[in-house]
Motif scaffolding. Structure first.
Motif, mmCIF file in Angstrom:
data_model
loop_
_atom_site.group_PDB
_atom_site.id
_atom_site.type_symbol
_atom_site.label_atom_id
_atom_site.label_comp_id
_atom_site.label_asym_id
_atom_site.label_seq_id
_atom_site.Cartn_x
_atom_site.Cartn_y
_atom_site.Cartn_z
ATOM 1 N N VAL A 1 1.654 23.225 -1.490
ATOM 2 C CA VAL A 1 2.835 23.357 -0.979
ATOM 3 C C VAL A 1 3.454 22.024 -1.149
ATOM 4 N N ALA A 2 4.598 22.256 -1.905
ATOM 5 C CA ALA A 2 5.532 20.988 -2.141
ATOM 6 C C ALA A 2 6.131 20.634 -0.957
ATOM 7 N N MET A 3 6.514 21.480 0.146
ATOM 8 C CA MET A 3 7.156 20.874 0.985
ATOM 9 C C MET A 3 6.130 20.118 2.071
ATOM 10 N N SER A 4 4.831 20.198 1.586
ATOM 11 C CA SER A 4 3.963 19.362 2.623
ATOM 12 C C SER A 4 3.532 18.057 2.044
ATOM 13 N N HIS A 5 4.294 17.582 0.880
ATOM 14 C CA HIS A 5 4.106 16.328 0.500
ATOM 15 C C HIS A 5 4.811 15.131 1.331
ATOM 16 N N THR A 6 4.019 14.052 1.525
ATOM 17 C CA THR A 6 4.512 12.860 2.057
ATOM 18 C C THR A 6 3.983 11.802 1.464
ATOM 19 N N LYS A 7 4.772 10.525 1.717
ATOM 20 C CA LYS A 7 4.408 9.048 1.214
ATOM 21 C C LYS A 7 4.693 8.530 2.298
ATOM 22 N N THR A 8 3.701 7.216 2.558
ATOM 23 C CA THR A 8 4.015 6.284 3.487
ATOM 24 C C THR A 8 3.817 4.862 2.738
ATOM 25 N N VAL B 1 0.909 -1.248 -0.159
ATOM 26 C CA VAL B 1 0.075 0.017 -0.050
ATOM 27 C C VAL B 1 0.986 1.166 0.005
ATOM 28 N N THR B 2 0.595 2.144 -0.934
ATOM 29 C CA THR B 2 1.163 3.588 -1.001
ATOM 30 C C THR B 2 0.187 4.537 -0.283
ATOM 31 N N LEU B 3 0.502 5.348 0.511
ATOM 32 C CA LEU B 3 -0.423 6.624 0.823
ATOM 33 C C LEU B 3 0.311 7.887 0.823
ATOM 34 N N TYR B 4 -0.315 8.641 -0.362
ATOM 35 C CA TYR B 4 0.408 9.699 -0.621
ATOM 36 C C TYR B 4 -0.192 10.782 -0.513
#
Length: 476
Positions: A390-397, A382-385
């Protein structure tokens, strides 16, 4: 001699404090007994820690928090979260005396590690516990007949592939005779990686971070199902009585789901061939692909705008939900399934945040059960994106799950509609399908999760006398 007495005195105080009912983390008698037996064993063999590492602590049979191991029967599912938060279970994994003392005498790392594990577990259960299929299907609806005349090649090819799938799964006549079904399995879950624009945190010690548990699934025609999934001391329950879908989690309680009645995605992972065929009844064949050395046809199902609108509520809007099925050209069976949906969440006075969830499931070990082919094992990635303005708020788990099916039965005597009655304390409003998070945490939850990972990564717990070392490293 004085130094040795001081050490034993401090150890005695820790034991007394640990067995005291006033400590919030030691409410379970089963955990207390297990911890006490472990302490006595360590004291007896303190001169030879290698013998202790080779012989782990025995599991107490009555412990509510001990998780099922391979080859053992599943213990009864408990009601609500384990008050110990699964701490006792990780003590049984075999740490040495030095590491155990570090965890006991240094409270801050223990609390940080516990918060990290609870965040991971909540994320795992919220996303992977009981996800739903994208569209409504009914196992009572007849499958479309193969028609070539005035039918697009993509649609007629999909119908042909489904007919081959139904034949390989046991035949339509056998499957239409099924009135209800039961399945029980074991599973393991883990948050394997978290990523921000400036940091990637990978889980280096999978053996200690994995969460084990099990699930029980009941199904009954028409369109009724109920699942209980217990992992790491917490339990998720979800069900459908044919008219509405509900879910219960320890942190949200019981909530209904908006939109049409839909199957449980876990049932489509090789447990319910007829529901799977119904799900892809209106699919299109979009091509071919090799999956793990096996040539497969690809069928695509896309949720229509009306269904997406009906599933949306408040600040959460489901933008798209698509399902791909990969059917083996050799066996005709479903060997891979990819599920992806995008949710837009508009916070009050803030920027919009998007959650994209992608679940890739691989199905293995097909075996016949009463004439129906059932996948007895599988795994999901599973990928939770999360992304926004704002680009600096992008996260991926990234999360992973592996499961095995222990028991399957059809036409179980005594199963009735009373087994699918929703809870009496249902609350209005639906749970967030992209990620089950409180409204006030949706804008900062992923950053908080990575922050917890970073705190744990700062701990470098290692001891040469320990057989099971735990080392977290942060990659920048």
């Amino acid at each position: 001699m004085e130094k040795k007495q001081g050490f034993l005195s401090a150890l005695k105080e820790e034991i007394v404090r640990g067995l005291s009912p006033s400590r919030s983390r030691s409410n379970s008698p089963a955990i207390t007994a297990s911890s006490m037996s472990g302490l006595l064993y360590r004291k007896k063999n303190s001169k030879d820690t290698s013998s202790y590492a080779a012989q782990p602590e025995p599991l107490i049979g009555k412990s509510r928090s001990s998780r099922p191991m391979v080859g053992e029967a599943l213990s009864p599912l408990i009601e609500g979260p384990d008050p110990d938060g699964g701490v006792g279970e990780h003590k049984q994994s075999g740490p040495g005396l030095g590491q155990w003392m570090k965890g006991q005498l240094s409270r801050t790392p223990s609390v940080t590690s516990l918060a990290y594990k609870r965040s991971d577990l909540r994320l795992l259960l919220g996303v992977m516990g009981a996800p739903l299929a994208p569209v409504h299907v009914s196992t009572l609806d007849p499958l479309p007949h193969l028609s070539i005349k005035d039918t697009p090649i993509e649609t007629s090819s999909a119908q042909y592939i489904l007919q081959q799938y139904m034949a390989a799964s046991g035949g339509q006549q056998v499957q239409t005779s099924i009135r209800n079904a039961y399945a029980m399995g074991k599973l393991k879950m883990i948050v394997s990686e978290s990523e921000t624009p400036t940091r990637v945190v990978k889980n280096r010690n999978v053996a200690r971070a994995v969460e084990s548990g099990g699930f029980v699934l009941w199904q009954m025609n028409p369109d009724m199902w109920y699942v209980e999934l217990s992992v790491g001391g917490d339990k998720v329950r979800a069900g459908c009585n044919g008219k509405l879908i509900w879910r219960h989690t320890p942190w949200f309680g019981a909530h209904t789901a908006k939109g049409p009645v839909r199957p449980l995605r876990r049932a489509l992972q090789g447990l319910d061939p007829r529901a799977t065929a119904s799900m892809f009844a209106d699919a299109r064949c979009i091509g071919e692909k090799n999956i793990n050395g096996e040539d497969c046809f690809i069928l695509k199902v896309l949720a229509d705008p009306q269904t997406l609108k009906a599933r949306s509520e408040g600040p959460g809007e489901i933008i798209r939900h698509v399902l791909f099925g990969y059917f083996s050209q050799k066996t005709g069976l479903l060997v891979h399934m990819e599920d992806s949906h995008l949710t837009r969440i508009q916070s009050i006075g803030g920027d919009a945040v998007y959650w994209e969830t992608t679940i890739n499931s691989f199905l293995d070990d097909y075996r016949p059960v009463e004439g129906i082919m059932i996948a007895h094992s599988g795994r999901s990635a599973v990928t939770l994106y999360r992304f926004g303005e704002v680009a600096m708020s992008h996260t991926k788990t990234k999360m992973e799950e592996a499961w095995t099916i222990e028991e399957v039965a059809f036409n179980v005597p005594g199963l009735s509609v009373d087994c699918f009655i929703p809870p009496a304390d249902l609350k209005s409003g639906s749970f967030n399908e992209a990620c089950e998070l409180p409204h006030d945490e949706r804008g900062k939850s992923a950053m908080a999760l990575v922050a917890l990972h970073a705190k744990v990564a700062a701990l470098d717990i290692s001891d040469d006398s320990c057989a099971d070392n735990m080392t977290w490293k942060t990659e920048v």
